[in-house]
Design an enzyme around this catalytic site. Structure first.
Site, short mmCIF file in Angstrom:
data_model
loop_
_atom_site.label_atom_id
_atom_site.label_comp_id
_atom_site.label_asym_id
_atom_site.label_seq_id
_atom_site.Cartn_x
_atom_site.Cartn_y
_atom_site.Cartn_z
N CYS A 2 -4.84 4.96 1.35
CA CYS A 2 -4.75 6.05 2.34
C CYS A 2 -5.91 7.05 2.18
CB CYS A 2 -3.47 6.82 2.16
SG CYS A 2 -2.02 5.78 2.17
N ARG A 27 -11.55 1.96 2.36
CA ARG A 27 -10.53 2.04 1.32
C ARG A 27 -9.34 1.14 1.63
NH1 ARG A 27 -11.05 7.07 -1.61
NH2 ARG A 27 -8.84 7.04 -2.04
N TRP A 72 -2.08 3.34 4.41
CA TRP A 72 -1.93 1.99 3.85
C TRP A 72 -0.47 1.90 3.45
CZ3 TRP A 72 -0.99 -0.78 -0.76
CH2 TRP A 72 -1.53 -2.07 -0.81
N ASN A 100 -0.98 11.57 0.69
CA ASN A 100 -1.33 10.37 -0.09
C ASN A 100 -0.52 10.42 -1.37
OD1 ASN A 100 -3.28 9.68 1.71
ND2 ASN A 100 -5.02 10.01 0.32
N GLY A 101 -0.06 9.29 -1.84
CA GLY A 101 0.68 9.25 -3.11
C GLY A 101 2.11 8.81 -2.89
N GLU A 486 -13.66 -14.09 -12.38
CA GLU A 486 -14.18 -13.17 -11.36
C GLU A 486 -14.60 -13.95 -10.11
OE1 GLU A 486 -14.08 -10.18 -10.76
OE2 GLU A 486 -15.74 -9.72 -9.43
N LYS A 490 -13.08 -13.29 -6.42
CA LYS A 490 -13.92 -12.99 -5.24
C LYS A 490 -13.56 -13.92 -4.09
CE LYS A 490 -15.16 -9.89 -5.86
NZ LYS A 490 -14.88 -9.15 -7.02
N GLU A 493 -9.94 -13.26 -2.60
CA GLU A 493 -9.66 -12.00 -1.90
C GLU A 493 -10.32 -11.91 -0.53
OE1 GLU A 493 -10.59 -8.49 -4.27
OE2 GLU A 493 -12.47 -9.34 -4.96
N HIS A 509 -4.51 -29.68 -20.54
CA HIS A 509 -3.16 -29.12 -20.70
C HIS A 509 -2.51 -28.78 -19.37
CE1 HIS A 509 -3.80 -29.12 -24.99
NE2 HIS A 509 -4.98 -28.51 -24.78
N LYS A 608 -9.44 -0.73 -1.32
CA LYS A 608 -10.56 -0.54 -2.26
C LYS A 608 -10.10 0.20 -3.50
CE LYS A 608 -14.78 -0.56 -3.67
NZ LYS A 608 -15.16 -1.85 -4.27
C1 G6P Z 1 -8.77 -2.88 -6.20
C2 G6P Z 1 -10.13 -3.28 -5.64
C3 G6P Z 1 -10.88 -4.11 -6.67
C4 G6P Z 1 -10.99 -3.36 -7.99
C5 G6P Z 1 -9.62 -2.91 -8.50
C6 G6P Z 1 -9.75 -1.93 -9.66
O1 G6P Z 1 -7.97 -4.00 -6.36
O2 G6P Z 1 -9.96 -4.00 -4.46
O3 G6P Z 1 -12.17 -4.40 -6.19
O4 G6P Z 1 -11.59 -4.19 -8.94
O5 G6P Z 1 -8.91 -2.22 -7.46
O6 G6P Z 1 -10.38 -0.78 -9.17
P1 G6P Z 1 -11.21 0.23 -10.05
O7 G6P Z 1 -11.69 1.27 -9.08
O8 G6P Z 1 -10.25 0.80 -11.06
O9 G6P Z 1 -12.30 -0.53 -10.70
#
Ligand code: G6P
Length: 613
Positions: A2, A27, A72, A100-101, A486, A490, A493, A509, A608
């Site tokens: 949000c 975000r 959100w 927000n929160g 990672e 990627k 997502e 395994h 984000k």
């Molecule tokens: C969300 C974002 C990711 C990020 C993660 C941790 O899931 O989409 O890209 O790695 O949060 O965020 P931070 O700001 O703590 O690195």
């Protein structure tokens, strides 16, 4: 997640609010709304979907005061009634709130407010704030006293802004465990509140970071701030360090692609302060760093998502170079576990945003357990994370807008490598010559990244093999196992293809059972000590008809054939190899998602910055 934006200026502010909402889009959100004054009455507009939808509804409305939001969904579905602002109207006046929160005691408050005759139209926790503030405004002489009482009654995390038509020139804000900043522009007579300072770039450049429980009152184009004890206070004004260019896509079709290509510069900027010298000094991490690094006996790294993968890579570096045991934990797990933490433990929180709720909660928990040394690695100087740490390192990646983290990851890795070297030096585990050699390699790193970006077309040629797949397996060994993780993150997502990473030694395994011609396998195969072991694992895959896509270094022994594709990145980069091997994986995820027509910057259901649990 949000986003909040609110502002007062002498002219029409509605257009600015919409533009700022657009800057908050990255975000992640699912609906948007705005409230402003028209003929001394509060008018509210909300819509599901993009800010551009809201923009059409708002049209050419004129108001010099307004509050706006991107939501959100957490409590309640994605629909217009649940979108903010929330309005409370009765007894001849209205109060309108954006939040927000999470308000943890909203159910209890809702029962009380319903008894008082308030009617709820949404399923959100936030709506209680509008009715509660309305109820308190009825009893108080001013809106600010009403908000003070509301603040005492609510439990949870919040950044909120509010307007009331009894107080037509006023916007109020308050925050606890959620970000809210004040933007000031005395020259042009305008004041704003926002949950994200970047959204104010191009409007003003002076920012005040509010402290926990501060109440800020914008009246006309003036502002005043009251602390937790309700005393009027001055807070430091800082310059906003963002230019418009860094929050635009430039020549690229998406922020993610731009951010992938910004990595040489982002890494160079991050390393700048360290590479000017021929030797590393602990002092660059904070005043107490030398003492702490000398005494530390154990390290716990806490993070989420991509930042967690950076922590996993760092474990290999720190244990090998500095000989300090490291454990790496997902913040949301650590915070609810009864962990045993020894004295002389250094807790490291890694976060791009510095606002991830679980990471902050885990670090606060460590502090409450008596841990003194809290180290933050973060991309946002003014974040909450930076304020709770007594040791820190700022990655200078610049604003990262794409939800899928790229340049934040490689700059985190560069910082963590510097940290590993500095710890090793403080513990006398590396020679002066080794230190010089490592610094020379780091100086070369931005160019090495740039040359891997030249492989983009070769990576793009692989897209056709992945586009229509349901599943992809990523394999790595040793320090490149987290890089495989990672890569899988990627791809899943942004392309929505199920992707899983395995340590290649674990193939027998379980995952070998999955191998057939429909399961592409991406292997991260640098020329390190484990390359022969990995090659054996890959032969096992080939023998079962698996299709291999290998990111290798020069000298890799397998040959290309119809079932084996190889991209070679050049000579093996030693310790720095993970930073280079992740780049083709970022590019592959981007091009696969792009070829499927996905919005790569805003993947479905993701945000984000995850500012709630
Ligand atoms: C969300 C974002 C990711 C990020 C993660 C941790 O899931 O989409 O890209 O790695 O949060 O965020 P931070 O700001 O703590 O690195």
């Amino acid at each position: 997640m949000c986003g909040i934006i609110a502002g007062i200026k002498k002219e029409n502010v509605v257009h600015d609010l919409i533009n700022c909402l657009k800057k908050l889009e990255y975000r992640g959100y699912d609906s948007a709304g705005i409230a402003c004054f028209e003929n001394h009455r509060i008018e509210r507009y909300r819509s599901v979907g993009k800010v551009s939808e809201l923009e059409k509804i708002v049209g050419s409305k004129y108001s010099n005061i307004g509050i706006a939001h991107t939501r959100w969904a957490t409590h309640g579905m994605v629909n217009e009634s649940n979108a903010h602002p929330h309005l409370s109207t009765r007894d001849g006046f209205s109060v309108c709130v954006i939040h927000n929160g999470i308000i943890e005691n909203y159910k209890e408050l809702k029962v009380l407010l319903i008894k008082q005759g308030y009617r709820f139209e949404s399923q959100t926790d936030s709506e209680v704030l509008a009715h509660l503030l309305h109820a308190e405004r009825k009893k108080s002489s001013s809106i600010i006293h009403a908000l003070q009482t509301v603040r005492e009654k609510i439990v949870g995390a919040y950044a909120l802004v509010a307007i009331c038509d009894k107080d037509p020139n006023t916007i109020l804000g308050t925050k606890k465990a959620s970000s809210l900043v004040l933007g000031v522009d005395e020259e042009n007579k305008q004041v704003f509140l926002s949950s994200d300072p970047n959204s104010l770039s191009g409007i003003l450049n002076q920012i005040v970071f509010l402290e926990e429980s501060d109440i800020v009152c914008l009246e006309g184009t003036e502002f005043s701030i009251y602390n937790n004890a309700f005393n009027k206070v001055d807070r430091k004004i800082t310059m906003l360090d963002v230019n418009n260019d860094s929050v635009s896509r430039g020549k690229y079709q998406s922020f993610m692609q731009k951010e992938i290509h910004e990595q040489p510069n982002a890494v160079a900027m991050t390393l700048e302060n360290f590479l000017d010298e021929n030797s590393l000094t602990a002092g660059l991490f904070g005043d107490i760093a030398k003492r702490v690094f000398g005494q530390v006996e154990q390290i716990i790294i806490i993070a989420c998502g991509t930042s967690y993968h950076a922590g996993l890579v760092a474990k290999y570096w720190i244990e090998e170079l500095a000989k300090i045991p490291v454990s790496v934990e997902i913040a949301s797990e650590f915070r609810y576990r009864k962990s045993v933490i020894k004295n002389k433990t250094l807790m490291i929180g890694i976060s791009q945003s510095g606002e991830t709720a679980d990471t902050l909660a885990a670090l606060n928990l460590a502090r409450n357990l008596g841990l003194e040394w809290i180290f933050g690695i973060c991309n946002v100087q003014e974040s909450t994370l930076m304020r709770i740490c007594n040791l820190s390192f700022i990655t200078r990646a610049g604003p990262e807008i794409g939800v899928a983290s790229t340049k934040a990851f490689t700059t985190q890795l560069a910082s963590l490598f510097i940290l590993a070297l500095t710890l090793a030096k403080t513990k006398s585990h590396i020679s002066v010559q080794d230190e010089r050699n490592f610094l020379t390699q780091l100086r070369h790193l931005p160019n090495a990244i740039a040359s891997i970006l030249h492989e983009e077309q070769n990576i793009k040629n692989w897209v056709k093999y992945f586009q229509n797949k349901q599943n992809v397996l990523f394999l790595g060994r040793g320090i490149h196992y987290p890089i495989a993780m990672e890569g899988a993150l990627k791809l899943k997502e942004i392309s929505y293809i199920h992707a899983e990473a395995y340590a290649a030694g674990e193939l027998k395994h379980g995952p070998l059972a999955l191998i057939d011609e429909n399961m592409p396998i991406i292997a991260i195969a640098p020329n390190d000590d484990l390359v022969h072991k990995l090659k054996n694992n890959l032969e096992e895959v080939k023998a079962r008809g698996g299709k291999l896509f290998i990111i290798a270094d020069h000298g890799f022994e397998l040959q290309e054939d119809t079932c084996t594709k190889i991209i070679s990145l050049g000579d093996h980069a030693g310790f720095l190899s993970p930073i280079l091997h992740v780049i083709p994986l970022q590019l592959l995820a981007f091009h696969v998602a792009d070829s499927k027509g996905h919005d790569v910057d805003k993947p479905r259901n993701l945000a984000k910055s995850v500012t709630v649990e």
